[in-house]
Design an enzyme around this catalytic site. Structure first.
Site, mmCIF file in Angstrom:
data_model
loop_
_atom_site.group_PDB
_atom_site.id
_atom_site.type_symbol
_atom_site.label_atom_id
_atom_site.label_comp_id
_atom_site.label_asym_id
_atom_site.label_seq_id
_atom_site.Cartn_x
_atom_site.Cartn_y
_atom_site.Cartn_z
ATOM 1 N N CYS A 134 0.851 -1.193 0.000
ATOM 2 C CA CYS A 134 0.000 0.000 0.000
ATOM 3 C C CYS A 134 0.886 1.244 0.000
ATOM 4 O O CYS A 134 2.111 1.139 0.022
ATOM 5 C CB CYS A 134 -0.955 -0.005 1.195
ATOM 6 S SG CYS A 134 -0.131 -0.009 2.798
ATOM 7 N N ILE A 135 0.257 2.399 -0.007
ATOM 8 C CA ILE A 135 1.013 3.648 -0.150
ATOM 9 C C ILE A 135 1.934 3.893 1.055
ATOM 10 O O ILE A 135 3.143 4.053 0.910
ATOM 11 C CB ILE A 135 0.059 4.853 -0.312
ATOM 12 C CG1 ILE A 135 -0.882 4.646 -1.489
ATOM 13 C CG2 ILE A 135 0.859 6.151 -0.439
ATOM 14 C CD1 ILE A 135 -0.272 4.823 -2.843
#
Lengths: 151, 104
Positions: free
Chosen positions: B11-12
């Site tokens: 994920c980011i």
């Protein structure tokens, strides 16, 4: 249990009586507590960084739970806050549910591979465990929460 | 023999969704009777890195990512299901079912 874990999650990381009116209000109030705890240097900066992350995609993971988090230069030590809010808050959750259980995670920008980060990763994984979620939602006291998270 | 799946999650921020997605894939793969190994690419770097033989042996690959997969050329030629981490967090069963469909 190692000493890191005791230090990582103690009474001061647990807020059973949050009275926020909105998502942003909740994040703001919790940022102030992190600042008071000495985990972050500037609650306004941290607040903005968490809202920025929230703007990318919601952290309302469903089941009345949200895990707002931010990598922020204002974070001194990776940590988390657990909070239960008195009312359900709009959070654009994945399942449309409103939120009253909040895990706020704070991580420094350059952080990698430390014990606290491992704890956050482990805790995140646990949120996919139905039994864990059930006991968190049923917990009434700070002691209940500490026991569940430390187990 | 059980179908073999491998997955990469990323994920980011690399703090939470990477690990939630990994757990949910494992949870539902197990429920549906599939073997799965999940590599996480998060703030702690790459963990449970998939070996070339594990990738080779897999019937299908799941990328549960909101960002680019590191060393994605390892998966060249494989059947790949690409989804976002939030989708997997929301509905792990759907992701496993979709991946299973790619095999049949």
């Amino acid at each position: 249990m190692n000493s890191n874990l005791v230090d990582f999650i103690s009474e001061k990381n647990i807020v059973m009586d949050l009275h926020a009116e909105t998502r942003d209000d909740a994040i703001h109030q919790l940022a102030l507590i992190l600042e008071k705890n000495g985990s972050i240097s500037n609650s306004e900066d941290f607040y903005k960084d968490v809202l920025y992350r929230e703007s990318l995609t919601t952290t309302g993971i469903g089941n009345n739970i949200a895990i707002p988090h931010g990598k922020s230069k204002s974070v001194i030590n990776s940590t988390m806050l657990f909070a239960k809010n008195s009312k359900l808050l709009d959070w654009n959750s994945l399942d449309g549910s409103k939120v009253n259980v909040i895990f706020l995670m704070a991580v420094p920008i350059e952080s990698k591979g430390d014990e606290h980060l491992k704890m956050l990763a482990k805790l995140s994984g646990k949120l996919m465990d139905d039994e864990f979620v059930k006991s968190i939602k049923e917990a009434k006291t700070t002691e209940d929460i500490l026991k569940i998270i430390r187990d | 023999m059980a179908k073999k799946m491998v997955a990469v999650t990323a994920c980011i921020a690399g703090i939470a969704h990477t690990y939630m997605a990994a757990e949910n894939l494992k949870k539902f793969a197990k429920k549906e009777g599939y073997d799965i190994k999940v590599e996480t690419q998060g703030a702690m770097g790459v963990e449970n890195r998939l070996s070339s033989s594990e990738i080779q042996d897999a019937d299908v690959v799941i990328f549960a990512v909101d960002t680019t997969v590191q060393d994605s050329d390892r998966f060249d030629g494989k059947k790949i299901l690409k989804v976002g981490t939030s989708e997997v967090v929301k509905d792990g069963k759907a992701a496993i079912d979709e991946a299973a469909k790619l095999v049949n």
